[in-house]
Design an enzyme around this catalytic site. Sequence first.
Site, short mmCIF file in Angstrom:
data_model
loop_
_atom_site.label_atom_id
_atom_site.label_comp_id
_atom_site.label_asym_id
_atom_site.label_seq_id
_atom_site.Cartn_x
_atom_site.Cartn_y
_atom_site.Cartn_z
CD GLU A 149 38.79 -58.78 17.31
OE1 GLU A 149 39.20 -59.82 17.81
OE2 GLU A 149 38.16 -58.75 16.26
CB SER A 151 44.74 -56.63 15.89
OG SER A 151 45.46 -57.44 14.97
NE ARG A 340 39.11 -52.69 2.52
CZ ARG A 340 38.07 -52.38 1.74
NH1 ARG A 340 37.67 -51.12 1.66
NH2 ARG A 340 37.44 -53.31 1.08
CE LYS A 341 38.68 -56.11 13.50
NZ LYS A 341 39.31 -57.37 13.93
CB VAL A 342 34.92 -53.22 8.03
CG1 VAL A 342 33.53 -53.47 7.46
CG2 VAL A 342 34.86 -52.98 9.53
#
Length: 346
Positions: A149, A151, A340-342
Amino acid sequence: MWKEKRLTSLMLKEARSAGAHVASQLSQDRARYAELGQRLRSAPPAAILTLARGSSDHAAAYCAYLIMARIGRIVASLPMSLITLNRAPLLARDALAIAISQSGQSPDVIEPIRYFRDGGATTVALVNDAASPLAAAAEWSMPLHAGSELSIAATKSFIASLVAGALLTGHWQGDADFLAAVDTLPDALESAARCDWSAALEVLVPAHNIMVVGRGIGLPLALEAALKFKETSAIQAEAFSGAEIQHGPMALIGGGYPLLIFATRGPTQAGLLQLASEMRSRGARVLLAAPEDVAARDLTLPVAATPDLDPIVAIQTFYTMAAQLSVARGMDPDRPRHLRKVTKTS
């Protein structure tokens, strides 16, 4: 203008790809789910806990509802700080700990799974990254197969998490009819991605706040929708049960106040339809999302092969609208502010 830009959103593209990824998910790991289901039937856990944050916690709430409603076992959401910060001496033996994560990298999910596994619990990780520390920490790692992913806003991985919860429950219950209904989800998701909720934009584009309402199995749907309103459109959104809203939150509702009500099928629907009518009488801007047989609906909710799976296809339709809403409000749904993504929390 937003109609021209919306197709460039990664969030929209990834959300619309969920049906294909779920088809891949359903084609793999079925023997392992069946083995886990047999294990849980032959040695029922003494306690059941879920471990998750953010969208994954909403998926965990859905999984917990399925387990409680269909199997009759009580499920609790673990406050992870009891282990990561308080070092509480929790009894883990014979428990079932279910962790859900897209990245599988957050320490406050990994550490409790290790604690429970070392203490004699059955540990399950529903995780998108099969090579992650969380996947390695759990006894039973069940990949989501949602693909990468890009996004920041999780969409297809969230939908895959819901499907994984349904697979876990169905195999534990040994319900062939329910599992057959799960197998119809890819087509249902493809159809849900084409549902048109553009009528919601007139209410939502200028909105500063909103209440999102669900109940029963639809409450995790409301929780996830409220989070996405905050993440991708900077709308102050709160999610409530249709029963809770009758208490303190009612004081906030006046003329023009926006509400999105998810009136999914099942025993909670009648009360939610009544709530929508009452809120309209108070002058609220109600967006009633309900199946097509509900004449008073403002937005059509897609349905699955059985009501217990309806939230999975409903969130697919919501994500499509949410990505369009973000662009219509002049924002980038793929890069929400400060996120943030993570996310790694302790």
